[in-house]
Design an enzyme around this catalytic site. Sequence first.
Site, PDB file in Angstrom:
ATOM      1  N   ASP A 136       0.844  -1.179   0.000  1.00  0.00           N
ATOM      2  CA  ASP A 136       0.000   0.000   0.000  1.00  0.00           C
ATOM      3  C   ASP A 136       0.889   1.241   0.000  1.00  0.00           C
ATOM      4  O   ASP A 136       2.106   1.139   0.184  1.00  0.00           O
ATOM      5  CB  ASP A 136      -1.006  -0.001   1.163  1.00  0.00           C
ATOM      6  CG  ASP A 136      -0.366   0.034   2.538  1.00  0.00           C
ATOM      7  OD1 ASP A 136       0.860  -0.148   2.647  1.00  0.00           O
ATOM      8  OD2 ASP A 136      -1.090   0.252   3.522  1.00  0.00           O
TER       9      ASP A 136
ATOM     10  N   TYR B 299       2.941   4.742   0.820  1.00  0.00           N
ATOM     11  CA  TYR B 299       3.582   5.318   2.009  1.00  0.00           C
ATOM     12  C   TYR B 299       2.558   6.162   2.762  1.00  0.00           C
ATOM     13  O   TYR B 299       1.740   6.847   2.150  1.00  0.00           O
ATOM     14  CB  TYR B 299       4.758   6.195   1.603  1.00  0.00           C
ATOM     15  CG  TYR B 299       5.899   5.479   0.922  1.00  0.00           C
ATOM     16  CD1 TYR B 299       6.580   4.442   1.548  1.00  0.00           C
ATOM     17  CD2 TYR B 299       6.315   5.860  -0.349  1.00  0.00           C
ATOM     18  CE1 TYR B 299       7.644   3.801   0.928  1.00  0.00           C
ATOM     19  CE2 TYR B 299       7.384   5.227  -0.984  1.00  0.00           C
ATOM     20  CZ  TYR B 299       8.044   4.193  -0.339  1.00  0.00           C
ATOM     21  OH  TYR B 299       9.097   3.565  -0.963  1.00  0.00           O
TER      22      TYR B 299
ATOM     23  N   PHE C  25       6.624   2.126  -4.216  1.00  0.00           N
ATOM     24  CA  PHE C  25       7.999   2.347  -3.766  1.00  0.00           C
ATOM     25  C   PHE C  25       8.554   3.730  -4.126  1.00  0.00           C
ATOM     26  O   PHE C  25       9.643   4.093  -3.672  1.00  0.00           O
ATOM     27  CB  PHE C  25       8.946   1.253  -4.280  1.00  0.00           C
ATOM     28  CG  PHE C  25       8.592  -0.123  -3.797  1.00  0.00           C
ATOM     29  CD1 PHE C  25       8.862  -0.507  -2.485  1.00  0.00           C
ATOM     30  CD2 PHE C  25       7.972  -1.026  -4.640  1.00  0.00           C
ATOM     31  CE1 PHE C  25       8.517  -1.774  -2.029  1.00  0.00           C
ATOM     32  CE2 PHE C  25       7.628  -2.297  -4.190  1.00  0.00           C
ATOM     33  CZ  PHE C  25       7.898  -2.664  -2.884  1.00  0.00           C
TER      34      PHE C  25
ATOM     35  N   HIS D 155      11.015  -9.250   0.638  1.00  0.00           N
ATOM     36  CA  HIS D 155      10.719  -7.822   0.475  1.00  0.00           C
ATOM     37  C   HIS D 155      11.973  -6.991   0.750  1.00  0.00           C
ATOM     38  O   HIS D 155      12.821  -7.386   1.554  1.00  0.00           O
ATOM     39  CB  HIS D 155       9.603  -7.433   1.458  1.00  0.00           C
ATOM     40  CG  HIS D 155       8.963  -6.123   1.173  1.00  0.00           C
ATOM     41  ND1 HIS D 155       9.492  -4.933   1.620  1.00  0.00           N
ATOM     42  CD2 HIS D 155       7.832  -5.807   0.491  1.00  0.00           C
ATOM     43  CE1 HIS D 155       8.710  -3.943   1.220  1.00  0.00           C
ATOM     44  NE2 HIS D 155       7.701  -4.443   0.534  1.00  0.00           N
TER      45      HIS D 155
END
Length: 228
Positions: A66, A68, A79, A192
């Site tokens: 989701d 920031y 990202f 991740h």
Amino acid sequence: MGQDLPDSWQDTLAPVLATPEARKLGGFLRAEEAAGKAIYPPQGCRLRALELTPLDQVKVVILGQDPYHGPGQAMGLSFSVPDGVPHPPSLRNIFRELADDCGIPAPASGDLTAWARRGVLLLNNTLTVEAGNAGSHAGRGWDAITDACVAAVAAREQPAVFILWGSHAQKKASRIAELNEPTRHCVIRSPHPSPLSAHRGFFGSKPFSRANAFLEQVGLGPVDWQIA
């Protein structure tokens, strides 16, 4: 959703957006904003990934979870942060791996718009979040919309690379039957890039060079991973 649906994604998403679940999502977002809650990214940016990367131009899909949830960070691309915003930890690790993998020095800017314009679909699973409250809009209806986006890429005859960082992205992609067709698509899985998991196999996974090797193999041409 607060903005028009990009033309290239109309056929894919118009039926999904007409469902009761999507209308409920829209009502939820309007109610949250009417209550004075800050929602990131702001209206007009929530479908930015789809605007910048038309369906027929997708070469690579990078799935995030989701947006920031800090002020000024979310810009509608997984990202990515706007130019001038400090790089969040996951993005710093992505740039570290990019340097190790391809010899490209970490850029000053964390804005990944250049990647998106070159065919990298930077898609989050959930496209909004309440300020300061990570994961707060999960389960509110975005999943069906972003599932349809991933399925549309996977259903094309043109091969694509799916870069799946972490269990969340991998679980999402596992629901797309076409990803199980190894002769057409390349699926790159690793932990991740978060500081909590990057040392468990993200570093050294070489996703960027592996993606380009596949794209060249199928005659699509590599992605230029540099950011000016």
